[in-house]
Design an enzyme around this catalytic site. Structure first.
Site, PDB file in Angstrom:
ATOM      1  N   GLU A   1       1.047   1.353   6.231  1.00  0.00           N
ATOM      2  CA  GLU A   1       0.879   0.787   7.627  1.00  0.00           C
ATOM      3  C   GLU A   1       1.685   1.854   8.060  1.00  0.00           C
ATOM      4  OE1 GLU A   1      -1.933  -2.812   6.423  1.00  0.00           O
ATOM      5  OE2 GLU A   1       0.460  -3.011   7.157  1.00  0.00           O
TER       6      GLU A   1
ATOM      7  N   GLU B   1      -7.626  -3.063   2.452  1.00  0.00           N
ATOM      8  CA  GLU B   1      -6.719  -4.611   1.753  1.00  0.00           C
ATOM      9  C   GLU B   1      -7.822  -5.153   2.695  1.00  0.00           C
ATOM     10  OE1 GLU B   1      -2.943  -5.633   3.675  1.00  0.00           O
ATOM     11  OE2 GLU B   1      -1.745  -3.574   2.174  1.00  0.00           O
TER      12      GLU B   1
END
Length: 636
Positions: free
Chosen positions: A201, A277
């Site tokens: 991320e 995710e």
């Protein structure tokens, strides 16, 4: 080695030559190719993108993944959890690799026991799961400092997750060691790792445009040859895309799916879609609600993701536990530390039990598989042991004389810069600061994260993020001021990770004058910490104990141990240790009300229980077969 000389060693040479010829003839007659397991054959191109599809060698491949972290699950239970993953219809395991746990001191690596990454990956392969590895170096994962070692913060100029020299030099040494273990486990070397994630991320951090190319090159230079991925949420996707690396997305609502996949199409054209995710639940913070996500909503979103032509990874399939002090924290408008349980309202519970989500997803993935799924493993038995009454006690103040010599310093020193642990500072636990004062007044300063203030042995209150001043009452003569500071978890996500030093930060003031001459005790509460407290150091529990204090008891088990949950009703805040294992923190502000105690960590016979309590002890420690987290699945 010099040239092989037949002339010098004719007997050995002829023997080796005959052995090679005979071996070749034997293998030829027995069809050597069939001796190689099927899963090792035809390994050439690995997982790759082919238009909108993943291909594994010559076949279209869909990733049905689930996340589970080996460091949050007792090693004895890895197989149970992985078999349950396979039985749910998943084909791929994803896991993070926590740098802070693997390199607790600079240059000193630990891949033993519960940190045996290679054993975990090979077990997944044996069970029939592929693996996507997420090695960081930063992993978020709701773990302290996002998995980065706290000793990095000894450098006052440290800029984490950038190409700052002090950071990249540490990453290079860590990757040298880590990748030597990972490279042989890759698909093209016969292992189960089919893809590797580049950092984590980074688009939502994005402080250095040179950083992600550096991490990509660091992986490739050390022999990573499988498909590379990035992973970003909606806040970071726009800045997280990287040339030569497949972008994947993180989300919880299927309403975000179209928006994010449209963006991916615009920047990387037609590529396989992957939700790295899909958040099956969420983590909890102390003092907050217990987060739940309805199983019907989960099934609806998973179905929508696959209908959109996307592969998926369930984060989390099985969350496990933040054993010890490893939990992370969030700090945006206010500081919030994560609870010990990493149950996550996931597909399997913290203790590995099935949920409504599991049964619905097993039915769904089973309908896609075309072949019957493996049978569901039986649940591990649970029990409620008889209540335990601690029988011995040692106040923190009495315990100090058995500790290692304190650090003497003119000024306060933060945890990370204490000259302990072979110069690596203190990573976890508590730090006690002592000095003397001669007057009352207003005490003020920056305490990270929570400091209980004592005049001699009397608690007069707390300093933390909200309360930065406290009144020190009238005193006479020589008085000892003590501040017991707890690291409740370093921030694991956000822009302020460089500012996560713990303890007393800078000077502490009494009536605006900086205090001097400190004695500083490092209370990391590792196994070695308790080895100093032999039985003769403890006393019977008095009518009115002095806090903070350690309480000692024994849990007798006559038969084979089972999993259980500890309930510390009447206790306020502290940490529990069983046979030297740190089960984690408890706190009566909730939402977590029980601590998971794996039967694998118990012995038949007597089990040592130590509770470190900060403020108020209950009469007994209770046990229950079920956790008290308010899980929704039991009601659905």
């Amino acid at each position: 080695m010099g040239k092989w000389s037949i002339g010098r060693k004719p007997g050995r040479a002829l023997g080796l030559l005959l052995l090679v010829i005979v071996g070749f003839l034997v293998l030829r007659r027995s069809d050597w190719y069939n001796l190689i397991p099927a899963w090792l054959k035809h390994r050439q191109s690995g997982l790759k993108a082919n238009g909108q599809y993943f291909m594994l060698e010559d076949s279209t491949f869909w990733i049905f993944g689930g996340s589970m972290h080996y460091f949050r699950v007792p090693k004895e239970y890895w197989r149970d959890r992985l078999l349950k993953m396979k039985a749910c219809g998943l084909n791929t395991l994803t896991t993070y690799v926590p740098w802070n746990l693997h390199e607790p001191e600079r240059g000193k690596f630990d891949f033993s026991g519960n940190l045996d990454l290679e054993a975990f990956v090979l077990m997944a392969a044996e069970i029939g799961l592929w693996v996507i590895l997420r090695p960081g170096p930063y992993i978020c994962s709701e773990i302290d400092l996002g998995g980065l070692p706290s000793w990095l913060l000894q450098d006052s100029g440290m800029r984490l997750r950038t190409t700052y020299k002090g950071f990249t030099e540490a990453v290079d040494l860590y990757f040298d060691h880590l990748m030597s273990r990972v490279v042989p486990l890759q698909y093209k070397h016969g292992g189960p790792i089919i893809a590797v994630q580049v950092e984590n991320e980074y688009g939502s951090y994005n402080k250095d445009p040179a950083y992600m190319p550096y991490i990509k090159k660091a992986l490739e230079d050390r022999g990573i040859v499988e498909l590379l991925l990035t992973s970003d949420n909606k806040d970071g996707l726009q800045k997280g895309v990287m040339d030569g690396v497949l972008a994947t997305i993180n989300l919880q609502s299927h309403h975000e799916l179209q928006l994010l996949t449209n963006f991916l199409l615009s920047v990387q054209r037609v590529q396989p879609k992957m939700v790295m995710e899909y958040w099956t639940g969420w983590f909890d913070s102390w003092g907050g609600p217990h987060n739940i996500l309805d199983s019907s909503d989960v099934l609806k979103t998973v179905s929508a993701i696959l209908d959109a032509g996307s592969s998926i990874n369930l984060y989390m399939f099985h969350g496990g536990t933040n054993f010890g002090f490893i939990n992370g924290a969030m700090h945006f408008h206010e500081y919030k530390s994560d609870v010990t349980s990493y149950d996550y309202d996931a597909v399997l519970t913290e203790a590995g039990d099935y949920t409504a989500k599991y049964f619905k997803l097993r039915g769904f993935f089973g309908s896609l598989s075309g072949v019957p799924l493996p049978p569901q493993p039986d649940l591990l038995p649970k029990t409620a042991y008889e209540p335990l009454r601690p029988y011995l006690y040692l106040s923190l103040w009495d315990a100090l004389k058995y500790m290692e010599e304190p650090v003497n310093s003119e000024k306060p020193v933060n945890m990370e810069n204490l000259p302990v642990n072979n110069g690596n500072g203190q990573s976890f636990g508590y730090t006690l600061y002592e000095t003397t004062i001669a007057s009352s007044g207003i005490l003020s300063g920056l305490v990270r994260d929570r400091g209980q203030v004592f005049v001699n042995t009397v608690s007069v209150g707390f300093l933390d993020y909200e309360k930065k001043k406290i009144v020190i009452p009238l005193i006479q003569g020589y008085t000892r001021l003590r501040i017991l500071v707890e690291n409740r978890g370093r921030v694991n996500y956000g822009n302020n990770i460089d500012d996560q030093r713990k303890g007393l930060i800078g000077n502490i003031y009494l009536n605006d004058s900086p205090l001097k001459k400190f004695r500083i005790y490092s209370l990391d509460m590792k196994k070695s910490f308790f080895q100093r407290f032999s039985v003769d150091k403890w006393s019977p529990i008095p009518e009115v104990p002095t806090f903070p204090a350690f309480f000692l008891g024994a849990l007798p088990i006559s038969l084979s141990p089972f999993d259980t949950f500890m309930k510390l009703e009447g206790w306020e805040k502290g940490v529990v240790f069983i046979n030297g294992q740190n089960l984690g923190r408890y706190w009566n502000i909730g939402p977590q009300e029980t601590l998971y105690l794996p039967g694998a960590w118990l012995d038949q016979g007597s089990n040592q229980v130590i509770v470190f309590e900060e403020k108020m002890a209950g009469p007994v420690i209770q046990f229950t077969e079920t956790p008290h987290l308010g899980r929704s699945q039991y009601l659905e």
